[in-house]
Design a protein around this motif. Structure first.
Motif, PDB file in Angstrom:
ATOM      1  N   GLN A  35       4.216   0.291  -6.958  1.00 32.22           N
ATOM      2  CA  GLN A  35       3.130  -0.171  -7.819  1.00 32.22           C
ATOM      3  C   GLN A  35       3.673  -0.897  -9.043  1.00 32.22           C
ATOM      4  OE1 GLN A  35      -0.356  -0.083  -7.310  1.00 32.22           O
ATOM      5  NE2 GLN A  35      -0.183  -1.500  -9.032  1.00 32.22           N
ATOM      6  N   ASP A  39       2.789  -4.766 -10.062  1.00 29.31           N
ATOM      7  CA  ASP A  39       2.167  -5.082 -11.344  1.00 29.31           C
ATOM      8  C   ASP A  39       2.799  -6.310 -11.997  1.00 29.31           C
ATOM      9  OD1 ASP A  39       0.325  -3.036 -11.282  1.00 29.31           O
ATOM     10  OD2 ASP A  39       1.575  -1.623 -12.402  1.00 29.31           O
ATOM     11  N   TYR A  78      -4.548   1.911  -6.296  1.00 33.92           N
ATOM     12  CA  TYR A  78      -5.738   1.718  -7.121  1.00 33.92           C
ATOM     13  C   TYR A  78      -6.960   1.410  -6.272  1.00 33.92           C
ATOM     14  CZ  TYR A  78      -2.896   1.807 -11.331  1.00 33.92           C
ATOM     15  OH  TYR A  78      -2.066   2.193 -12.348  1.00 33.92           O
ATOM     16  N   GLN A  79      -6.749   0.883  -5.076  1.00 38.02           N
ATOM     17  CA  GLN A  79      -7.884   0.540  -4.227  1.00 38.02           C
ATOM     18  C   GLN A  79      -7.475   0.494  -2.761  1.00 38.02           C
ATOM     19  OE1 GLN A  79     -11.678  -2.303  -4.440  1.00 38.02           O
ATOM     20  NE2 GLN A  79      -9.819  -3.299  -5.116  1.00 38.02           N
ATOM     21  N   THR A 146      -1.291  -8.830  -4.760  1.00 36.54           N
ATOM     22  CA  THR A 146      -1.054  -8.904  -6.191  1.00 36.54           C
ATOM     23  C   THR A 146      -2.437  -9.064  -6.833  1.00 36.54           C
ATOM     24  OG1 THR A 146      -0.751 -11.310  -6.049  1.00 36.54           O
ATOM     25  CG2 THR A 146       1.211  -9.935  -5.848  1.00 36.54           C
ATOM     26  N   ASP A 147      -2.504  -9.441  -8.113  1.00 37.20           N
ATOM     27  CA  ASP A 147      -3.806  -9.643  -8.751  1.00 37.20           C
ATOM     28  C   ASP A 147      -4.536 -10.818  -8.110  1.00 37.20           C
ATOM     29  OD1 ASP A 147      -3.811  -7.632 -10.873  1.00 37.20           O
ATOM     30  OD2 ASP A 147      -2.152  -8.771 -11.731  1.00 37.20           O
ATOM     31  N   GLN A 150     -11.448 -12.997  -9.530  1.00 34.08           N
ATOM     32  CA  GLN A 150     -12.811 -12.986  -9.007  1.00 34.08           C
ATOM     33  C   GLN A 150     -13.172 -14.368  -8.475  1.00 34.08           C
ATOM     34  OE1 GLN A 150     -15.819 -11.502 -11.692  1.00 34.08           O
ATOM     35  NE2 GLN A 150     -17.460 -12.581 -10.613  1.00 34.08           N
ATOM     36  N   ARG A 251     -15.791  -9.523  -8.181  1.00 35.72           N
ATOM     37  CA  ARG A 251     -14.924  -8.870  -9.163  1.00 35.72           C
ATOM     38  C   ARG A 251     -13.477  -9.220  -8.870  1.00 35.72           C
ATOM     39  NH1 ARG A 251     -16.204  -3.369  -6.273  1.00 35.72           N
ATOM     40  NH2 ARG A 251     -14.627  -3.401  -4.660  1.00 35.72           N
ATOM     41  N   ALA A 252     -12.649  -9.120  -9.886  1.00 36.26           N
ATOM     42  CA  ALA A 252     -11.215  -9.309  -9.694  1.00 36.26           C
ATOM     43  C   ALA A 252     -10.653  -8.112  -8.928  1.00 36.26           C
ATOM     44  CB  ALA A 252     -10.519  -9.438 -11.044  1.00 36.26           C
ATOM     45  N   GLY A 254      -7.298  -5.811  -8.298  1.00 33.73           N
ATOM     46  CA  GLY A 254      -6.072  -5.478  -8.990  1.00 33.73           C
ATOM     47  C   GLY A 254      -4.857  -5.426  -8.085  1.00 33.73           C
ATOM     48  N   ALA A 255      -3.699  -5.690  -8.669  1.00 31.88           N
ATOM     49  CA  ALA A 255      -2.435  -5.601  -7.937  1.00 31.88           C
ATOM     50  C   ALA A 255      -2.262  -4.208  -7.355  1.00 31.88           C
ATOM     51  CB  ALA A 255      -1.269  -5.923  -8.873  1.00 31.88           C
ATOM     52  N   SER A 257      -3.798  -3.365  -4.486  1.00 33.18           N
ATOM     53  CA  SER A 257      -4.945  -3.075  -3.624  1.00 33.18           C
ATOM     54  C   SER A 257      -4.536  -3.231  -2.164  1.00 33.18           C
ATOM     55  CB  SER A 257      -6.113  -4.013  -3.934  1.00 33.18           C
ATOM     56  OG  SER A 257      -6.645  -3.746  -5.211  1.00 33.18           O
TER      57      SER A 257
END
Length: 343
Positions: A35, A39, A78-79, A146-147, A150, A251-252, A254-255, A257
């Motif tokens: 992670q 990030d 995180y997801q 990665t990130d 949206q 929505r955005a 996150g890295a 996911s």
């Protein structure tokens, strides 16, 4: 580049694994966890790539890589969002519970959010408290992002895929109808999923990773017998770029996911439902599909869902005939006798 997390603490210890999966070298001096690497992926990944090259040339300290020592590459994320890219699977499973397939399912992918606070390692058992719940394996492809901004397009989403791997997305089939009947989605019917020993960067896959699809057979053995040999790149209605973009519509993302493909599923060449491997077909990536085919043929299913002591093995062979992501091997065990997995 192949990345893994050795067991230890909640988030494991990041290591680089050799292409042949025989060796690893510690990557903690670059990033302590996967992670942490994701990030800051643009800065960290070139350093990890350099370390991976050094490992291949035996220029850094190395140790034997044992898959039973591996946690999920992301022991918690995180997801975790699982799609249904193979509409053939959706159609068969919905028919099994008497539900129609809306035409929109061919144009707009299904997706649900699953529990991501603890994934099982590739050798961790499936703990099943009650056999009547209808425990099923679901062999899938996953990607890690990665990130993602949206509103990202499919093309932009594909660029944000950092890693590719496998999962066994365990389902409790007999709990699903009542949960979905409430109109609020999966919770109890979706226990912890298991992940492959390593995640792999798309460039490592060469031509096998094309247009957001993995062009290899996803292999499943059930109780030491061939059960599934479905081609992951065929009949994939929605590629992984489409699925990531679907998640990022409002929505955005996150890295770190993780997005799943849904159960890999093929029809026969004549467009009829697939046949078992034993009958010359490509088989199935979950038991529910075989039960549906049996129901079509004879009016009722013959194959039972997983019981205590049953074993499942999931992997993808590369061009050299060796597993690309390592192998998921799990046994179903009673809850009270299991070791804690994914921690």
């Amino acid at each position: 580049m192949k990345l893994a997390s050795l067991k230890g603490g909640r988030d494991g210890r990041l290591v680089i694994v050799s292409k042949d999966l025989h060796w690893y070298t510690d990557a903690a001096h670059i990033a302590p966890t996967l992670q942490a690497a994701l990030d800051d992926w643009d800065r960290i990944s070139p350093k990890l790539e350099s370390l991976a090259e050094d490992l291949e040339h035996e220029a850094v300290p190395r140790e034997r890589f044992h898959e039973h020592d591996a946690a999920a590459p992301l022991p918690r994320a995180y997801q975790w969002a699982d799609g249904s890219a193979y509409v053939n699977h959706v159609e068969l499973v919905r028919r099994a519970r008497g539900a129609e397939l809306p035409d929109s399912f061919w144009e707009d992918p299904l997706m649900y959010q699953g529990g991501s606070d603890g994934f099982l390692g590739p050798r961790d058992p499936i703990t099943l408290a009650d056999e009547s719940w209808g425990c099923d394996m679901e062999a899938e492809i996953v990607v890690v992002t990665t990130d993602v901004p949206q509103g990202a397009s499919r093309e932009e989403a594909l660029k944000r895929i950092a890693l590719v791997g496998l999962t066994n997305d365990v389902s409790l089939r007999n709990l699903i109808p009542a949960e979905l009947g409430k109109g609020f989605g999966f919770v109890q019917s979706k226990p912890a999923s298991a992940m492959s020993p390593v995640y792999v960067t798309p460039d490592e896959l060469g031509d096998a990773w094309k247009d957001g699809k993995l062009h290899h057979a996803l292999k499943v053995d059930y109780n030491e017998k061939p059960f599934g040999r479905a081609e992951a790149g065929e009949e994939m209605t929605f590629d992984m770029g489409v699925l990531v973009a679907h998640l990022a519509k409002t929505r955005a993302v996150g890295a770190g996911s993780i997005i799943g493909s849904g159960t890999v599923s093929n029809r026969d060449p004549d467009n009829s439902p697939g046949r078992p491997v034993a009958d010359g077909g490509k088989g199935y990536s979950c038991i529910a599909e075989q039960r549906m085919i049996e129901t079509i043929a004879s009016g009722k299913p013959a194959t039972e869902f997983m019981k205590h002591g049953d074993r499942v093995r999931i992997w993808v062979d590369g061009p050299d005939g060796k597993p690309l992501f390592g192998t998921i091997e799990q046994e179903v065990v009673p809850l009270q006798t299991s070791a804690t997995g994914g921690q």
